[in-house]
Design a protein around this motif. Structure first.
Motif, PDB file in Angstrom:
ATOM      1  N   GLY A  80       4.839  30.479 -14.213  1.00  0.00           N
ATOM      2  CA  GLY A  80       5.490  31.665 -13.697  1.00  0.00           C
ATOM      3  C   GLY A  80       5.400  31.812 -12.193  1.00  0.00           C
ATOM      4  O   GLY A  80       6.042  32.715 -11.628  1.00  0.00           O
ATOM      5  N   SER A  81       4.625  30.963 -11.510  1.00  0.00           N
ATOM      6  CA  SER A  81       4.550  31.018 -10.047  1.00  0.00           C
ATOM      7  C   SER A  81       5.886  30.558  -9.452  1.00  0.00           C
ATOM      8  O   SER A  81       6.722  29.944 -10.126  1.00  0.00           O
ATOM      9  N   LYS A  87       9.975  23.960  -9.753  1.00  0.00           N
ATOM     10  CA  LYS A  87       9.862  22.697 -10.486  1.00  0.00           C
ATOM     11  C   LYS A  87      10.692  22.735 -11.770  1.00  0.00           C
ATOM     12  O   LYS A  87      11.432  21.788 -12.076  1.00  0.00           O
ATOM     13  N   LYS A  88      10.584  23.818 -12.506  1.00  0.00           N
ATOM     14  CA  LYS A  88      11.280  23.952 -13.787  1.00  0.00           C
ATOM     15  C   LYS A  88      12.792  23.885 -13.612  1.00  0.00           C
ATOM     16  O   LYS A  88      13.518  23.397 -14.486  1.00  0.00           O
ATOM     17  N   ASN A  89      13.267  24.355 -12.463  1.00  0.00           N
ATOM     18  CA  ASN A  89      14.710  24.417 -12.228  1.00  0.00           C
ATOM     19  C   ASN A  89      15.220  23.337 -11.285  1.00  0.00           C
ATOM     20  O   ASN A  89      16.360  23.415 -10.806  1.00  0.00           O
ATOM     21  N   ALA A  90      14.401  22.311 -11.033  1.00  0.00           N
ATOM     22  CA  ALA A  90      14.821  21.210 -10.167  1.00  0.00           C
ATOM     23  C   ALA A  90      16.063  20.536 -10.751  1.00  0.00           C
ATOM     24  O   ALA A  90      16.121  20.219 -11.935  1.00  0.00           O
ATOM     25  N   GLY A  91      17.059  20.349  -9.891  1.00  0.00           N
ATOM     26  CA  GLY A  91      18.296  19.720 -10.337  1.00  0.00           C
ATOM     27  C   GLY A  91      19.187  20.618 -11.159  1.00  0.00           C
ATOM     28  O   GLY A  91      20.236  20.176 -11.655  1.00  0.00           O
ATOM     29  N   ILE A  92      18.807  21.882 -11.298  1.00  0.00           N
ATOM     30  CA  ILE A  92      19.572  22.813 -12.135  1.00  0.00           C
ATOM     31  C   ILE A  92      20.150  23.957 -11.306  1.00  0.00           C
ATOM     32  O   ILE A  92      21.367  24.126 -11.232  1.00  0.00           O
ATOM     33  N   LYS A  93      19.271  24.742 -10.668  1.00  0.00           N
ATOM     34  CA  LYS A  93      19.756  25.908  -9.920  1.00  0.00           C
ATOM     35  C   LYS A  93      18.706  26.343  -8.899  1.00  0.00           C
ATOM     36  O   LYS A  93      17.511  26.054  -9.041  1.00  0.00           O
ATOM     37  N   PRO A  94      19.163  27.085  -7.878  1.00  0.00           N
ATOM     38  CA  PRO A  94      18.220  27.632  -6.900  1.00  0.00           C
ATOM     39  C   PRO A  94      17.341  28.705  -7.543  1.00  0.00           C
ATOM     40  O   PRO A  94      17.742  29.358  -8.507  1.00  0.00           O
ATOM     41  N   VAL A  95      16.147  28.879  -6.978  1.00  0.00           N
ATOM     42  CA  VAL A  95      15.195  29.867  -7.486  1.00  0.00           C
ATOM     43  C   VAL A  95      14.895  30.876  -6.392  1.00  0.00           C
ATOM     44  O   VAL A  95      14.573  30.501  -5.258  1.00  0.00           O
TER      45      VAL A  95
END
Length: 353
Positions: A80-81, A87-95
């Motif tokens: 949740g950090s 990391k979880k959204n790498a290559g998917i979407k901006p955070v």
């Protein structure tokens, strides 16, 4: 159990110890200072306020809470950090991230540019691959190294300040702030202390030492520089400092051994292996601890010539380099302020001026 990271610098104070301990809070109230020790950031942290008043303990508690809050934002290991979500959204979407994460990320890019990418917080895949957790670790295959190296490139981290977002462009990329976060957090702690009228204090985040002012008698604090060839607690010289950060990076801090060969934690993103040059330790003096953190790693990775050149070209930064052949190199501003322990180390080390 994770091995605690030992303190790299020795703080020598000449005060009388006489007081009591509050076992519930681990807070020590003594004649000359109030202090508290706790465990954050995978290390022992300690804050001491000298010439305390009746609000000093409350100020330290506030600072400790700030450390804990920042750890929850900046640690890659906490679900949740901000770093976890990036990391979880790498290559998917901006955070969308906090202002603190944005500030640290922007600072990290500065050191990446200083070193032409040798300092690169996207080395997360490499850090995970080596899995250095003394006394354990893993020596990867060449194929594994090449796979990890293909995911490392700070230029593929897109920072959008207008929308306060960060994107890692490719799947499998990981940003890890382990080489810079403690320095940033130390600076945040100092800000809290100064805002609360603290004039004299020592902040120690597992070896990242940040000073608030000097001693109450207006003299400087004495900071010992670790002897990289000895057990903790042995120091080969002292620095007289006030209102400065002192941060060291060395090949002895975190390492593991396989078949008699040591593998340390300062990884070179150009080769995939632990940095292998003439340096054993770099100590940085700076106004801001975030600079000390980033530049100690950067200078180590650049090697002796490149490291000295880097530091000499940045205003307000000084350094001590210790090489594998036991020579001590000082940047120009350190030559009259570092006091070498000639009596105990004169036969082992040579100071090169």
């Amino acid at each position: 159990m994770k091995k605690l990271v030992c303190i790299l610098a020795i703080i020598t104070t000449l005060f009388t110890i006489a007081g009591c301990t509050d076992n519930k809070s681990n807070q020590v109230v003594q004649q000359e200072y109030v202090s508290k020790t706790d465990f954050y950031l995978d290390t022992v942290v300690d804050i001491k306020i000298y010439n305390p008043n009746n609000k000093s303990a409350e100020v330290i508690d506030k600072a400790m809470k700030r450390i804990g809050a920042l750890e929850k934002i900046l640690s890659i290991h906490i679900e949740g950090s901000d770093l976890w979500n990036i990391k979880k959204n790498a290559g998917i979407k901006p955070v969308e991230v906090s202002k603190e994460t944005m500030e640290v990320m922007k600072a990290s890019l500065r050191y990446s540019e200083y070193t032409n990418g040798l300092f690169d917080i996207t080395t997360g895949p490499l850090v995970d691959l080596w899995a250095i957790n003394p006394p354990n670790g893993y020596v990867p295959t060449e194929e594994e190294l090449q796979t990890s190296l293909s995911k490392i490139n700070y230029n593929n981290m897109i920072i959008d300040e207008e929308n306060n977002t960060i994107l890692l462009k490719d799947k499998g990329m990981i940003a890890n702030l382990g080489a810079i976060a403690k320095g940033y957090i130390a600076d945040e702690v100092k800000e809290i202390l100064v805002e609360n009228d603290v004039k004299s204090a020592i902040i120690n985040l597992g070896g990242n030492v940040l000073l608030v002012g000097g001693k109450p008698d207006n003299s400087g604090f004495k900071i010992g520089v670790q002897d990289p060839n000895s057990d903790r607690g042995a120091y080969l010289g002292v620095i007289d400092a006030r209102d400065l950060s002192v941060v060291s990076s060395g090949d002895y801090e975190r390492y593991f051994e396989v078949e008699g060969k040591k593998y340390h934690h300062i990884l070179n993103p150009a080769t995939g292996y632990p940095a292998d040059n003439e340096i054993r330790q770099v100590t940085i003096l700076s106004k801001l601890s975030v600079d000390g953190d980033g530049l100690s790693t950067s200078a180590f990775l650049l090697g002796l010539k490149g490291g000295i050149e880097l530091i000499e070209n940045i205003d307000g930064i000084e350094a001590i380099f210790i090489t594998k052949d036991n020579k001590i190199y000082l940047t120009s501003g350190m030559r009259d302020t570092f006091v070498f322990d000639q009596a105990n180390y004169g036969d082992q080390y040579t100071v090169v001026k």
